[in-house]
Scaffold this motif. Structure first.
Motif, PDB file in Angstrom:
ATOM      1  N   CYS A  86       0.836  -1.190   0.000  1.00  0.00           N
ATOM      2  CA  CYS A  86       0.000   0.000   0.000  1.00  0.00           C
ATOM      3  C   CYS A  86       0.880   1.252   0.000  1.00  0.00           C
ATOM      4  O   CYS A  86       1.825   1.350   0.770  1.00  0.00           O
ATOM      5  N   CYS A 139      -0.028   3.178   3.697  1.00  0.00           N
ATOM      6  CA  CYS A 139       0.314   2.609   5.003  1.00  0.00           C
ATOM      7  C   CYS A 139       1.443   1.584   4.923  1.00  0.00           C
ATOM      8  O   CYS A 139       1.975   1.174   5.955  1.00  0.00           O
ATOM      9  N   CYS A 160      -4.298  -0.097  -0.182  1.00  0.00           N
ATOM     10  CA  CYS A 160      -5.099  -1.190   0.342  1.00  0.00           C
ATOM     11  C   CYS A 160      -6.538  -0.717   0.543  1.00  0.00           C
ATOM     12  O   CYS A 160      -6.822   0.483   0.490  1.00  0.00           O
ATOM     13  N   CYS A 192      -7.127   1.991   3.305  1.00  0.00           N
ATOM     14  CA  CYS A 192      -6.755   3.365   2.929  1.00  0.00           C
ATOM     15  C   CYS A 192      -7.693   3.904   1.859  1.00  0.00           C
ATOM     16  O   CYS A 192      -8.009   5.089   1.855  1.00  0.00           O
TER      17      CYS A 192
HETATM   18 ZN   LIG Z   1      -3.081   1.124   3.272  1.00  0.00          ZN
END
Ligand SMILES: [Zn+2]
Length: 112
Positions: free
Chosen positions: A82, A85, A103, A106
């Motif tokens: 991701c 994150c 992801c 997020c």
């Molecule tokens: Zn993420």
């Protein structure tokens, strides 16, 4: 290390799909280069139908850009992480949208 061949193949397949649908050479994404977009906008002025086609192409261009970035990430070995994150993106999500950058967690944060 997951096997990325499958993702790479579907990315290339999708890229070909968009490129072939456009019926011309790949429309370059314009995030860091507005000159080409400017040309098209000029050509499109005063013609609504062309404006609609231009909009569709911009959507395709965004996907194309994302596909190119995903292919680069495969080469660099950072594919499937991701962007926000740094956690691994779920395989199910990558199968559905192999060019995704973030992801699902997020992504949901972004849209709220
Ligand atoms: Zn993420």
């Amino acid at each position: 290390m997951p096997d990325l061949t499958e993702y790479k193949e579907s990315l290339i397949r999708k890229r070909d799909e968009i490129t072939n649908a456009a019926g011309q050479r790949p429309f370059q994404a314009t995030m860091d280069n507005n000159s080409r977009q400017g040309d098209l906008a000029d050509q499109a002025s005063g013609n609504n139908e062309v404006h609609i086609q231009l909009k569709l192409k911009q959507t395709d261009a965004k996907i194309l850009q994302a596909i190119e970035e995903a292919l680069l990430r495969i080469d660099k070995g950072t594919y499937g992480m991701c962007r926000d994150c740094g956690e691994p993106i779920s395989a199910a999500r990558l199968k559905a949208i192999p060019w995704t950058r973030v992801c699902i967690t997020c992504k949901e944060k972004q849209s709220t």
